[in-house]
Enzyme design. Structure first.
Site, PDB file in Angstrom:
ATOM      1  N   CYS A  32      34.298   7.292  -0.224  1.00 53.41           N
ATOM      2  CA  CYS A  32      33.016   7.545  -0.895  1.00 53.41           C
ATOM      3  C   CYS A  32      33.170   8.327  -2.193  1.00 53.41           C
ATOM      4  CB  CYS A  32      32.063   8.293   0.033  1.00 53.41           C
ATOM      5  SG  CYS A  32      31.612   7.348   1.501  1.00 53.41           S
ATOM      6  N   GLN A  51      32.102   7.559  11.046  1.00 46.78           N
ATOM      7  CA  GLN A  51      31.340   8.506  10.249  1.00 46.78           C
ATOM      8  C   GLN A  51      30.060   8.953  10.935  1.00 46.78           C
ATOM      9  OE1 GLN A  51      30.676   7.541   6.155  1.00 46.78           O
ATOM     10  NE2 GLN A  51      32.814   7.001   5.768  1.00 46.78           N
ATOM     11  N   ARG A  91      11.217   6.435  -0.902  1.00 45.46           N
ATOM     12  CA  ARG A  91      10.031   6.181  -0.081  1.00 45.46           C
ATOM     13  C   ARG A  91       9.055   7.348  -0.216  1.00 45.46           C
ATOM     14  NH1 ARG A  91      14.231   4.270   3.236  1.00 45.46           N
ATOM     15  NH2 ARG A  91      14.328   6.196   4.454  1.00 45.46           N
ATOM     16  N   SER A 141      22.233   8.266   4.517  1.00 42.97           N
ATOM     17  CA  SER A 141      22.183   7.602   3.215  1.00 42.97           C
ATOM     18  C   SER A 141      21.904   6.116   3.384  1.00 42.97           C
ATOM     19  CB  SER A 141      23.500   7.809   2.468  1.00 42.97           C
ATOM     20  OG  SER A 141      24.592   7.283   3.206  1.00 42.97           O
ATOM     21  N   HIS A 197      23.431   5.123  -1.609  1.00 39.23           N
ATOM     22  CA  HIS A 197      24.836   5.522  -1.650  1.00 39.23           C
ATOM     23  C   HIS A 197      25.720   4.286  -1.816  1.00 39.23           C
ATOM     24  CE1 HIS A 197      28.571   7.395  -0.921  1.00 39.23           C
ATOM     25  NE2 HIS A 197      28.490   7.636   0.383  1.00 39.23           N
ATOM     26  N   CYS A 211      31.704  14.246   0.682  1.00 40.81           N
ATOM     27  CA  CYS A 211      32.559  13.955   1.833  1.00 40.81           C
ATOM     28  C   CYS A 211      33.099  12.543   1.689  1.00 40.81           C
ATOM     29  CB  CYS A 211      31.780  14.111   3.137  1.00 40.81           C
ATOM     30  SG  CYS A 211      30.305  13.078   3.257  1.00 40.81           S
ATOM     31  N   GLY A 213      35.899   9.354   3.535  1.00 38.96           N
ATOM     32  CA  GLY A 213      36.625   8.853   4.687  1.00 38.96           C
ATOM     33  C   GLY A 213      37.996   9.497   4.810  1.00 38.96           C
TER      34      GLY A 213
END
Length: 379
Positions: A89, A148, A207, A234, A335, A365, A367
């Site tokens: 990420c 995750q 939203r 996300s 994301h 953060c 992986g």
């Protein structure tokens, strides 16, 4: 002494899964932001020494060194190379770190860092080899395959976060992003993308009108009795972002005005099973490396991969919550994996310039239980 400065930062809108950007090839998404970067800065692309590009799922349309393909798709000179980076990420934040290091070392004079992910077209996990993804030695050491979502549950469990706390953070993310969108805070950083269905100019995941009661109706995503849901995690998204970087000296030579300097950079590792806690040690590391205190930072971007991530970070640092993801985060904005680090940094750079904030800090953060952390200084 050589430094690394950001002179321009642009991004696409963040498209929701199967939304407005899903018809656009990820190479084209990347090419559009490269074109916009050159147009807005008025540079000749021929001066760019390299394009360092983050992308996570490097398979299908995102394989074959998408950085180089984007350069060529943008119509830039064939002399401009490109390389593709995967730190999960944080891939495009790592691209910024590599670009900054290259500038300081003298390997580059002008470089572009950024990234892309089209999660509609190249689904998350599509590059995974299900036969033996991590090898027998990893399995021998940890005895479990990392997940995750389960990592987010483990964080919520360790720090004692309730479902309501997670949902409240998610609501704040949407409320802040909606307020920022309505106030035009994203307009200067976004390049509209023309599609067959029309021009996409706004982030699609925000939203409005949500409540804790509505979010409470969602089922847990990873454990039957869990607290992590689609509402406080996300969004799966499509998008790209890019930053034009050079040195102060070269910027002056080219007539470019720096916006921010890469003050300090760090990367850290932590538990790969909880996976999402490394922004905490990465933040400590980058503050120590930069010789700064937490209270000297005027804006923080801690990626909202899952709500427990920024909540744990806030708990351990006791930072001012209003300064963390002040324009909303990935729960609201989305994301797009390999593009997120550059998207977040683009938003941070513009926010710092708009508000006159001297120092900003970003961490994500990643992986494998990793995190990048970067401190930017307004020029």
């Amino acid at each position: 002494m050589r430094d690394a400065v950001i002179v321009e930062a642009v991004r696409t809108p963040v498209g929701k899964r199967n939304g407005g950007l899903s018809a656009v090839h990820p190479t084209d998404l990347s090419a559009y932001v490269l074109r916009a970067l050159a147009e807005r800065s008025a540079i000749d692309p021929a001066v760019v020494d390299d394009v360092v590009w983050g992308c996570v799922s490097q398979i299908g349309e995102q394989t074959y060194d998408i950085a180089r393909n984007a350069v060529l798709g943008a119509g830039w000179p064939e002399s401009v190379p490109g390389t593709t980076v995967d730190r999960q990420c944080g891939s495009s934040q790592q691209a910024v770190h590599f670009a900054a290091a290259g500038l300081v070392a003298g390997h580059y004079d002008v470089v572009v860092a950024g990234g892309v992910e089209s999660m509609s077209r190249v689904p998350m996990g599509s590059s995974l080899d299900e036969r033996d993804p991590l090898g027998s030695l990893f399995a021998e050491r940890y005895g479990v395959f990392p997940n995750q979502g389960e990592g987010a549950e483990l964080i919520a469990e360790k720090w004692g976060f309730s479902r309501t706390e997670l949902d409240e953070l998610a609501l704040r993310s949407h409320e802040r992003a909606a307020a920022a969108q309505d106030a035009g805070r994203f307009d200067a950083q976004i390049v509209g993308i023309e599609t067959e269905a029309g021009l996409v100019t706004r982030d699609e995941g925000i939203r409005r009108g949500g409540t804790v009661e509505k979010l409470a109706q969602l089922k847990p995503a990873f454990r039957p009795d869990g607290v992590v849901t689609a509402g406080n995690a996300s969004q799966i998204s499509d998008g790209s972002a890019a930053l034009l970087m050079t040195t102060s000296e070269k910027a002056k030579e080219l007539g470019l005005r720096p916006v921010a300097r890469v003050h300090s950079a760090a990367v850290a590792g932590d538990d790969p099973i909880k996976m999402l806690t490394a922004p905490i040690p990465a933040t400590r590391k980058v503050l120590d490396r930069g010789g700064l205190r937490l209270d000297e930072i005027g804006a923080f971007e801690i990626n909202e991969a899952f709500a427990p991530v920024p909540l744990a970070w806030l708990h351990d640092f006791a930072a001012d919550e209003k300064l963390v993801n002040p324009l909303g985060g990935a729960i609201a904005l989305g994301h797009p994996l390999g593009g997120s680090g550059a998207r977040i940094m683009t938003t941070l750079v513009h926010h710092m310039r708009d508000q006159g904030i001297r120092y900003g800090l970003q961490s994500m953060c990643e992986g494998g239980g990793q995190a990048n952390a970067t401190i930017l200084e307004l020029v």
